[in-house]
Design a protein around this motif. Structure first.
Motif, PDB file in Angstrom:
ATOM      1  N   ASN A 137      40.379  20.830 -52.093  1.00 29.63           N
ATOM      2  CA  ASN A 137      39.514  21.840 -51.494  1.00 29.63           C
ATOM      3  C   ASN A 137      38.397  21.191 -50.672  1.00 29.63           C
ATOM      4  OD1 ASN A 137      38.263  20.987 -54.064  1.00 29.63           O
ATOM      5  ND2 ASN A 137      36.714  22.549 -53.598  1.00 29.63           N
ATOM      6  N   GLU A 138      37.969  19.988 -51.093  1.00 28.05           N
ATOM      7  CA  GLU A 138      36.939  19.253 -50.352  1.00 28.05           C
ATOM      8  C   GLU A 138      37.516  18.657 -49.074  1.00 28.05           C
ATOM      9  OE1 GLU A 138      34.582  18.001 -54.485  1.00 28.05           O
ATOM     10  OE2 GLU A 138      35.845  16.542 -53.423  1.00 28.05           O
ATOM     11  N   VAL A 139      38.731  18.110 -49.162  1.00 23.11           N
ATOM     12  CA  VAL A 139      39.395  17.575 -47.968  1.00 23.11           C
ATOM     13  C   VAL A 139      39.629  18.701 -46.967  1.00 23.11           C
ATOM     14  CG1 VAL A 139      41.466  16.445 -47.082  1.00 23.11           C
ATOM     15  CG2 VAL A 139      40.498  15.712 -49.265  1.00 23.11           C
ATOM     16  N   GLU A 140      40.017  19.867 -47.459  1.00 21.92           N
ATOM     17  CA  GLU A 140      40.237  21.020 -46.580  1.00 21.92           C
ATOM     18  C   GLU A 140      38.963  21.369 -45.819  1.00 21.92           C
ATOM     19  OE1 GLU A 140      41.710  25.703 -46.822  1.00 21.92           O
ATOM     20  OE2 GLU A 140      41.542  24.498 -48.655  1.00 21.92           O
ATOM     21  N   ALA A 141      37.817  21.297 -46.499  1.00 21.90           N
ATOM     22  CA  ALA A 141      36.542  21.589 -45.842  1.00 21.90           C
ATOM     23  C   ALA A 141      36.206  20.540 -44.792  1.00 21.90           C
ATOM     24  CB  ALA A 141      35.425  21.668 -46.886  1.00 21.90           C
ATOM     25  N   VAL A 142      36.485  19.270 -45.091  1.00 21.97           N
ATOM     26  CA  VAL A 142      36.250  18.199 -44.122  1.00 21.97           C
ATOM     27  C   VAL A 142      37.112  18.413 -42.880  1.00 21.97           C
ATOM     28  CG1 VAL A 142      36.536  15.728 -43.680  1.00 21.97           C
ATOM     29  CG2 VAL A 142      35.521  16.499 -45.837  1.00 21.97           C
ATOM     30  N   LEU A 143      38.373  18.763 -43.092  1.00 26.66           N
ATOM     31  CA  LEU A 143      39.265  19.050 -41.967  1.00 26.66           C
ATOM     32  C   LEU A 143      38.733  20.230 -41.152  1.00 26.66           C
ATOM     33  CD1 LEU A 143      42.732  18.691 -43.757  1.00 26.66           C
ATOM     34  CD2 LEU A 143      41.730  17.098 -42.109  1.00 26.66           C
ATOM     35  N   GLY A 144      38.216  21.253 -41.848  1.00 28.51           N
ATOM     36  CA  GLY A 144      37.637  22.391 -41.148  1.00 28.51           C
ATOM     37  C   GLY A 144      36.436  21.998 -40.303  1.00 28.51           C
ATOM     38  N   HIS A 145      35.632  21.094 -40.821  1.00 25.85           N
ATOM     39  CA  HIS A 145      34.474  20.572 -40.082  1.00 25.85           C
ATOM     40  C   HIS A 145      34.923  19.907 -38.784  1.00 25.85           C
ATOM     41  CE1 HIS A 145      30.512  18.418 -39.756  1.00 25.85           C
ATOM     42  NE2 HIS A 145      31.280  17.514 -39.162  1.00 25.85           N
ATOM     43  N   GLN A 237      31.652  27.399 -50.190  1.00 26.74           N
ATOM     44  CA  GLN A 237      31.482  26.572 -51.378  1.00 26.74           C
ATOM     45  C   GLN A 237      32.273  25.272 -51.267  1.00 26.74           C
ATOM     46  OE1 GLN A 237      29.249  27.214 -53.913  1.00 26.74           O
ATOM     47  NE2 GLN A 237      29.736  25.061 -54.347  1.00 26.74           N
ATOM     48  N   ASN A 238      33.449  25.340 -50.659  1.00 26.66           N
ATOM     49  CA  ASN A 238      34.247  24.121 -50.463  1.00 26.66           C
ATOM     50  C   ASN A 238      33.526  23.145 -49.535  1.00 26.66           C
ATOM     51  OD1 ASN A 238      36.312  25.017 -52.103  1.00 26.66           O
ATOM     52  ND2 ASN A 238      37.524  25.869 -50.419  1.00 26.66           N
ATOM     53  N   ASP A 241      30.809  21.600 -51.555  1.00 23.10           N
ATOM     54  CA  ASP A 241      31.382  20.629 -52.490  1.00 23.10           C
ATOM     55  C   ASP A 241      31.762  19.329 -51.775  1.00 23.10           C
ATOM     56  OD1 ASP A 241      31.077  22.447 -54.511  1.00 23.10           O
ATOM     57  OD2 ASP A 241      33.183  23.093 -54.534  1.00 23.10           O
ATOM     58  N   ALA A 242      32.279  19.442 -50.543  1.00 23.64           N
ATOM     59  CA  ALA A 242      32.666  18.251 -49.782  1.00 23.64           C
ATOM     60  C   ALA A 242      31.448  17.386 -49.458  1.00 23.64           C
ATOM     61  CB  ALA A 242      33.386  18.663 -48.497  1.00 23.64           C
ATOM     62  N   LEU A 243      30.367  18.021 -49.039  1.00 27.74           N
ATOM     63  CA  LEU A 243      29.154  17.269 -48.713  1.00 27.74           C
ATOM     64  C   LEU A 243      28.542  16.644 -49.967  1.00 27.74           C
ATOM     65  CD1 LEU A 243      27.485  19.660 -46.094  1.00 27.74           C
ATOM     66  CD2 LEU A 243      28.858  17.611 -45.676  1.00 27.74           C
ATOM     67  N   LYS A 244      28.625  17.351 -51.095  1.00 33.72           N
ATOM     68  CA  LYS A 244      28.124  16.783 -52.353  1.00 33.72           C
ATOM     69  C   LYS A 244      28.976  15.594 -52.798  1.00 33.72           C
ATOM     70  CE  LYS A 244      25.769  20.856 -54.232  1.00 33.72           C
ATOM     71  NZ  LYS A 244      25.722  21.878 -55.310  1.00 33.72           N
ATOM     72  N   ALA A 245      30.277  15.662 -52.513  1.00 32.51           N
ATOM     73  CA  ALA A 245      31.154  14.533 -52.831  1.00 32.51           C
ATOM     74  C   ALA A 245      30.779  13.314 -51.988  1.00 32.51           C
ATOM     75  CB  ALA A 245      32.618  14.915 -52.580  1.00 32.51           C
ATOM     76  N   LEU A 246      30.438  13.545 -50.718  1.00 32.73           N
ATOM     77  CA  LEU A 246      29.978  12.448 -49.863  1.00 32.73           C
ATOM     78  C   LEU A 246      28.655  11.888 -50.376  1.00 32.73           C
ATOM     79  CD1 LEU A 246      30.712  13.888 -46.301  1.00 32.73           C
ATOM     80  CD2 LEU A 246      31.900  12.003 -47.422  1.00 32.73           C
ATOM     81  N   ALA A 287      21.264  24.000 -45.933  1.00 33.32           N
ATOM     82  CA  ALA A 287      21.540  25.002 -44.900  1.00 33.32           C
ATOM     83  C   ALA A 287      22.716  25.889 -45.296  1.00 33.32           C
ATOM     84  CB  ALA A 287      21.823  24.313 -43.574  1.00 33.32           C
ATOM     85  N   LEU A 288      23.758  25.282 -45.876  1.00 31.95           N
ATOM     86  CA  LEU A 288      24.922  26.055 -46.309  1.00 31.95           C
ATOM     87  C   LEU A 288      24.596  26.940 -47.509  1.00 31.95           C
ATOM     88  CD1 LEU A 288      27.679  23.297 -45.966  1.00 31.95           C
ATOM     89  CD2 LEU A 288      27.468  25.356 -44.564  1.00 31.95           C
ATOM     90  N   GLU A 289      23.799  26.400 -48.430  1.00 24.06           N
ATOM     91  CA  GLU A 289      23.413  27.192 -49.604  1.00 24.06           C
ATOM     92  C   GLU A 289      22.535  28.376 -49.205  1.00 24.06           C
ATOM     93  OE1 GLU A 289      21.657  24.200 -52.053  1.00 24.06           O
ATOM     94  OE2 GLU A 289      23.533  23.816 -53.159  1.00 24.06           O
ATOM     95  N   LYS A 290      21.679  28.157 -48.212  1.00 26.18           N
ATOM     96  CA  LYS A 290      20.830  29.246 -47.722  1.00 26.18           C
ATOM     97  C   LYS A 290      21.686  30.336 -47.083  1.00 26.18           C
ATOM     98  CE  LYS A 290      16.952  30.224 -44.621  1.00 26.18           C
ATOM     99  NZ  LYS A 290      15.981  29.638 -43.651  1.00 26.18           N
ATOM    100  N   ALA A 291      22.697  29.903 -46.291  1.00 31.34           N
ATOM    101  CA  ALA A 291      23.590  30.867 -45.647  1.00 31.34           C
ATOM    102  C   ALA A 291      24.378  31.643 -46.695  1.00 31.34           C
ATOM    103  CB  ALA A 291      24.542  30.137 -44.705  1.00 31.34           C
TER     104      ALA A 291
END
Length: 300
Positions: A137-145, A237-238, A241-246, A287-291
């Motif tokens: 789910n974190e890799v998916e978010a990175v790909l989305g970025h 949330q994904n 989670d990806a940014l927290k993993a980084l 910023a993401l948590e605020k959104a």
């Protein structure tokens, strides 16, 4: 070392081509006996400042393959590669762009980048370190970025901004250098003096720092937008989670050359934030948590 040498060789080749073209067509003859030819100087500045940026962008996919060792997934060899290709295809369709090439490069650091001259002919590449240390789910978010970078046209916009600012730096540094030459001209008339040369170099360094602040400021702003795009394509949330993993990762190797601005991570900041291509991870997460909080408030 091979990567660095290839980057240097490519940049030298680009500069050599531009120099030859300007010399053949006389665009470098902006200094005349009567002073500066501002029109010729403007053409010289635009060509020298911007053409190289777009040549580098046009060659970026080839450079990524050769210097970063990116292996394009032509035919998926296993379930993981098939998942990568399917995920990028789904996100590209959702973002309204053509299917990018999908590649993997060897690096223990969790990272990814996107590059390419066109939205419909881009490249999205991920590191082996990212695949090994992140959940799907974190890799998916990175790909989305990264797909969001492509959909937003960030590569072309950055190349255009870099080219325009390079041209301004070259143009005004030459004018400052000429002004110094005119001020230090002796009674016999003088010419393009050593003072002018030194003044031009100093002005180019100072103006170059100011240009870098503007470019990196825009780069940081567009990272927030790519995070927002990643959250839409893969879930907010994904993306968090990806940014927290980084953030938890002990390996934060920065990408090289033009790829650094389009990586998911900018590495550990060793200089002032003004010169960083990426905002701090904690700011991006906030910023993401605020959104997310604002969205929940609206729903409730």
């Amino acid at each position: 070392m091979k990567r660095v040498l290839l980057f240097m060789a490519t940049n030298i080749a680009i500069l050599a081509v531009i120099s030859v073209v300007m010399r053949v067509f006389g665009f470098d003859h902006y200094m005349t006996q009567n002073g500066l030819d501002y029109r010729a100087l403007a053409v010289f500045s635009i060509l020298w400042g911007s053409v190289g940026s777009f040549i580098s962008l046009a060659m970026s996919k080839w450079i990524a393959k050769k210097s970063m060792g990116v292996e394009i997934i032509e035919q998926p060899r296993n379930a993981d590669e098939q998942w990568l290709v399917d995920t990028v295809r789904r996100q590209a369709e959702a973002a309204g762009i053509g299917m990018p090439d999908v590649g993997v490069f060897q690096s223990p650091s969790p990272n990814a980048f996107a590059t390419g001259m066109k939205k419909n002919d881009a490249l999205v590449a991920v590191s082996t370190g990212l695949l090994q240390t992140m959940k799907r789910n974190e890799v998916e978010a990175v790909l989305g970025h990264e797909v969001a970078h492509v959909a937003n046209g960030d590569m072309v916009t950055m190349a255009l901004l870099q080219g325009v600012l390079n041209a301004f730096v070259i143009f005004f540094s030459r004018i400052i250098g000429y002004a110094i030459a005119a001020a230090s001209r002796d009674e016999r008339g003088g010419g393009y003096t050593m003072g002018s040369f030194i003044g031009t170099i100093i002005a180019q360094i100072v103006l170059g720092f100011l240009a870098a602040i503007i470019i990196n400021s825009f780069s940081r702003w567009r990272e927030f937008h790519a995070d927002e795009g990643g959250s839409r394509l893969a879930g907010n949330q994904n993306m968090i989670d990806a940014l927290k993993a980084l953030q938890r990762s002990t390996r934060t190797e920065k990408l090289e050359g033009e790829f650094a601005a389009f990586g998911i991570s900018g590495g550990k900041a060793t200089l002032a934030k003004l010169f960083s291509t990426h905002p701090p991870l904690e700011d991006r997460i906030a910023a993401l948590e605020k959104a997310q909080y604002s969205s929940n408030q609206v729903i409730s």
